[in-house]
Design an enzyme around this catalytic site. Structure first.
Site, PDB file in Angstrom:
ATOM      1  CG  HIS A 267      32.554  34.618  41.049  1.00 47.20           C
ATOM      2  ND1 HIS A 267      33.366  33.607  40.591  1.00 47.20           N
ATOM      3  CD2 HIS A 267      31.283  34.321  40.638  1.00 47.20           C
ATOM      4  CE1 HIS A 267      32.624  32.731  39.909  1.00 47.20           C
ATOM      5  NE2 HIS A 267      31.362  33.136  39.948  1.00 47.20           N
TER       6      HIS A 267
ATOM      7  CB  SER B  20      50.667  48.401  64.128  1.00 46.27           C
ATOM      8  OG  SER B  20      51.853  48.836  63.499  1.00 46.27           O
TER       9      SER B  20
END
Length: 454
Positions: free
Chosen positions: A162, A284
């Site tokens: 999980h 970026s």
């Protein structure tokens, strides 16, 4: 706009012709070698037919055709083979070239065939070649993952369920676990290969022809495992092979996507277990500090695309009536695109894994006391405490786990397949066997091609 007269469609409206031809003039370039191979086998069989007053093609004529087909393959290899709009597809382009070179002899090669069984045999030969190549790339990626794990060895890694910290594991276990899942996908590819390894040639338009065709002969010449016995079934199987391959590719891509997601997560600054190669990350336009795992993010996207291609292929088939229908033409692009995506992804991931590094200190620092809870409870069981009592005792005293050591914890896990029970020889044997099998079948396919087109 005027169009040239075609072999099969002399009066079709140009817009209709363009729409129905679609991308075949481009896609079929990948089938040129296989179309020539299928034609060579068919012509050889025609020259050997028994029970006719005169042969459709003599053995000497068949030899001329095979020699001319070899020249077409050479043109294709050199990038000089062109499918014209008026050809419509690779089959008519090859027939046109043979007719231009051999005259009336070139007009005989389509005897007893339909473009239906022609394209079916082309696609199956192409699929066999591509699947074997893909299996080799699966093995290459699995090799890189196993080597990555071998080099990391027993470096402790927090095992998660999980996405939450769960139990002690190792980088080696993580890497070889992904490798094994990827290797298992060869089984699905093999199932698709077995479907493709059946000869549809001689089924014509799906109902056979009133000629004594020897379908077993072309099966042997082309190196297929066996003949699709029922001519109608051979026609119906068109599209099913493509869908089966796309199903295998979709499953493979789902497994690759999970690997990519782990690599993204574990290379995040918040984890920093792994360092991705800078040359495989992008920056970026506004943030100078960024090095983004774009290539791995696109693996997730590509997996979704292949799943979409699989869905499209099954949707295309599900309401189609028996016999050939032109819808099947669109299966060609679907499976070719799926192969392109999957094979490229395998090669890209192998490069990224090869350049990835482990930060052992970051891996150890990620261990919190709760990660050891199950292991400590099981140690109590080994000392005689009933499991449920040990479970509650550890749960109620998690603060007592601070002194646990990750290296000591993984050193205690020695049974098969756990932290110190990873059998690298097993993986080496599996990879070597898969590589050897694929390579042997590719050599056999190449030998059939050379023999037919010498």
């Amino acid at each position: 706009m005027k169009t040239k007269k075609t072999i099969t469609d002399n009066t079709v409206d140009p817009d209709i012709l363009r729409y129905t031809v679609g991308d075949d003039v481009v896609l079929d370039l990948a089938l040129a070698k296989w179309d020539c191979m299928g034609t060579a086998a068919h012509v050889t069989m025609l020259s050997e037919m028994k029970g006719l007053k005169r042969p459709v093609v003599t053995k000497a004529e068949a030899a001329k055709v095979r020699k001319a087909l070899a020249a077409v393959v050479k043109m294709s290899d050199e990038g000089r083979f062109v499918i014209r709009d008026d050809d419509q597809d690779v089959h008519m382009a090859v027939e046109r070239l043979l007719t231009e070179k051999l005259g009336d002899l070139g007009k005989k090669i389509h005897t007893g065939r339909s473009r239906n069984d022609q394209v079916a045999v082309d696609v199956r030969l192409h699929m066999k070649d591509e699947i074997l190549a893909a299996e080799g790339e699966v093995c290459a990626l699995a090799t890189e993952l196993c080597y990555f794990g071998f080099c990391a060895g027993a470096v402790p890694l927090v095992g998660r369920t999980h996405l939450q910290p769960a139990m002690p594991s190792t980088v080696e276990m993580w890497a070889t676990g992904h490798a094994e899942m990827i290797l298992d996908q060869i089984e699905n590819l093999e199932a698709a290969y077995r479907l493709a390894d059946l000869n549809p040639l001689g089924s014509a338009a799906g109902y056979g022809v009133p000629l004594p065709l020897d379908r077993s002969r072309t099966t042997k010449l082309l190196g297929f495992a066996r003949t699709v016995h029922n001519c109608f079934g051979a026609s119906m199987a068109r599209g099913e092979c493509e869908a089966a391959l796309l199903s295998a590719l979709a499953q493979l891509m789902a497994v690759l996507s999970r690997l990519a997601e782990d690599m993204i997560l574990f290379s995040m600054p918040e984890f920093a277990y792994f360092r991705l190669p800078r040359e495989y990350c992008t920056g970026s336009s506004i943030m100078p500090q960024k090095f983004n795992p774009d290539v791995l993010e696109l693996v997730r996207s590509k997996a979704a695309q292949v799943l979409g291609l699989q869905t499209a292929s099954l949707s295309l088939l599900h309401a189609m009536p028996g016999g050939y229908n032109r819808d099947l033409q669109d299966c060609k692009w679907l499976y070719m695109k799926g192969l392109e995506i999957a094979r490229t992804t395998l090669r890209i991931l192998a490069k990224v894994v090869k350049g990835m590094k482990v930060d052992a200190d970051a891996c150890r620092a990620a261990f919190t006391p709760g990660v050891f809870a199950t292991d400590v409870a099981l140690r109590k069981v080994a000392a005689g405490t009933p499991w449920r009592d040990a479970y509650h005792e550890v749960r109620d005293n998690l603060g007592q786990l601070d002194a646990e050591d990750p290296d000591a914890a993984v050193a205690l896990k020695k049974h098969e397949g756990t932290c110190l029970g990873i059998d690298h020889d097993l993986y080496r044997r599996r990879i070597a066997a898969a590589d050897k099998s694929a390579a042997a079948r590719r050599r056999a396919l190449d030998a059939c091609c050379r023999k037919l087109l010498k």
